[in-house]
Scaffold this motif. Structure first.
Motif, PDB file in Angstrom:
ATOM      1  N   VAL A 175    -118.376  11.401   5.211  1.00 26.30           N
ATOM      2  CA  VAL A 175    -117.991  12.735   5.978  1.00 26.30           C
ATOM      3  C   VAL A 175    -119.081  13.318   6.466  1.00 26.30           C
ATOM      4  O   VAL A 175    -118.881  13.796   7.910  1.00 26.30           O
ATOM      5  N   GLY A 176    -120.397  13.018   6.030  1.00 27.46           N
ATOM      6  CA  GLY A 176    -121.486  13.490   6.961  1.00 27.46           C
ATOM      7  C   GLY A 176    -121.497  12.711   8.382  1.00 27.46           C
ATOM      8  O   GLY A 176    -122.070  13.336   9.181  1.00 27.46           O
ATOM      9  N   LEU A 177    -121.340  11.325   8.195  1.00 29.13           N
ATOM     10  CA  LEU A 177    -121.358  10.692   9.473  1.00 29.13           C
ATOM     11  C   LEU A 177    -120.360  11.032  10.449  1.00 29.13           C
ATOM     12  O   LEU A 177    -120.475  11.291  11.779  1.00 29.13           O
ATOM     13  N   GLY A 178    -119.251  11.391  10.019  1.00 32.33           N
ATOM     14  CA  GLY A 178    -117.861  11.805  10.799  1.00 32.33           C
ATOM     15  C   GLY A 178    -118.502  13.266  11.400  1.00 32.33           C
ATOM     16  O   GLY A 178    -118.192  13.506  12.616  1.00 32.33           O
ATOM     17  N   ILE A 179    -119.113  14.170  10.584  1.00 32.23           N
ATOM     18  CA  ILE A 179    -119.378  15.378  11.174  1.00 32.23           C
ATOM     19  C   ILE A 179    -120.703  15.140  12.178  1.00 32.23           C
ATOM     20  O   ILE A 179    -120.480  15.717  13.267  1.00 32.23           O
ATOM     21  N   GLY A 180    -121.475  14.139  11.996  1.00 33.53           N
ATOM     22  CA  GLY A 180    -122.610  13.754  12.871  1.00 33.53           C
ATOM     23  C   GLY A 180    -122.089  13.471  14.133  1.00 33.53           C
ATOM     24  O   GLY A 180    -122.597  13.692  15.207  1.00 33.53           O
ATOM     25  N   LEU A 181    -120.819  12.552  14.233  1.00 32.86           N
ATOM     26  CA  LEU A 181    -120.444  12.025  15.139  1.00 32.86           C
ATOM     27  C   LEU A 181    -119.775  13.113  16.232  1.00 32.86           C
ATOM     28  O   LEU A 181    -119.592  13.177  17.306  1.00 32.86           O
ATOM     29  N   CYS A 182    -119.266  14.079  15.256  1.00 25.96           N
ATOM     30  CA  CYS A 182    -118.668  15.479  16.166  1.00 25.96           C
ATOM     31  C   CYS A 182    -119.597  16.222  16.703  1.00 25.96           C
ATOM     32  O   CYS A 182    -119.341  16.556  17.772  1.00 25.96           O
ATOM     33  N   SER A 183    -120.629  16.137  16.208  1.00 28.34           N
ATOM     34  CA  SER A 183    -121.803  16.888  16.788  1.00 28.34           C
ATOM     35  C   SER A 183    -122.035  15.868  18.159  1.00 28.34           C
ATOM     36  O   SER A 183    -122.516  16.627  19.116  1.00 28.34           O
TER      37      SER A 183
END
Length: 202
Positions: free
Chosen positions: A34-42
């Motif tokens: 989830v953290g990676l997904g949010i980071g990629l959204c950033s």
């Protein structure tokens, strides 16, 4: 360089949150992804020029990056979990500068290429050192409990997060800030290589 002090400050609340998530059966690996997904959204927000959104998502993603280890400590640490965590970190650290290059290629592409090369060199020196440290049975918990041996350096995770925050606040200064940070990354890699030569047999 700032990671040990940062860990002493953030570990107690992270550990409390990690225990809460563990009680609700949320797995550490899921938090990592989830953290990676949010980071990629950033990073995607950077591409579109939405730097305030990028900043908020960046901070949330880094919070998740700290929480996955806290959940693991509250449940069970695994080798794969540590592997997934470091892989996700490297993926995000590469995607974020790339996003600035895509956003403004004329102004940012060269600086992003130099920055990513410095990340590559620094990451190689870090992982190589960790392999040798494991081989020689070295341990360190100054940066929290880690699957890999985390060697010290001028630039570590805390400094990188601060740098990314500055890029979101001052996107027009991406190139000069990146050249400065890249130079420090190269210095960190060289110092780590020198330390490895002194410590390990050759």
């Amino acid at each position: 360089m700032l990671d040990p002090a940062a860990r002493r400050l953030i570990d107690p609340p992270l550990n409390r949150a990690g225990r809460w998530l563990a009680r609700h059966r949320i797995a550490a690996d899921a938090v990592t992804l989830v953290g990676l997904g949010i980071g990629l959204c950033s990073a995607a927000a950077v591409v579109s020029g939405a730097f305030v959104v990028a900043l908020v998502l960046l901070l949330v993603s880094r919070l998740a990056d700290g929480l996955d280890g806290a959940v693991a400590r509250a449940t069970r640490k695994t080798d794969f979990g540590g592997y997934l965590d470091i892989t996700a970190d490297f993926f995000f650290y590469g995607a974020f500068p790339l996003a600035f290059a895509v956003h403004a290629p004329v102004d940012n592409a060269l600086a992003a290429a130099v920055l990513l090369t410095s990340f590559y060199a620094n990451g190689a020196s870090f992982l190589g050192y960790a392999i040798l440290a494991e081989k020689h049975g070295m341990k360190s918990d100054a940066r929290g409990e880690k699957t890999l041996y985390f060697s010290n350096g001028l630039l570590e995770g805390t400094e990188t997060i601060i740098f990314f925050v500055l890029l979101c606040i001052l996107p027009g200064l991406f190139a000069p800030l990146s050249y400065i940070f890249a130079a420090l990354c190269f210095i960190t890699a060289v110092l780590r290589i020198i330390a490895a030569r002194r410590l390990f047999p050759h």
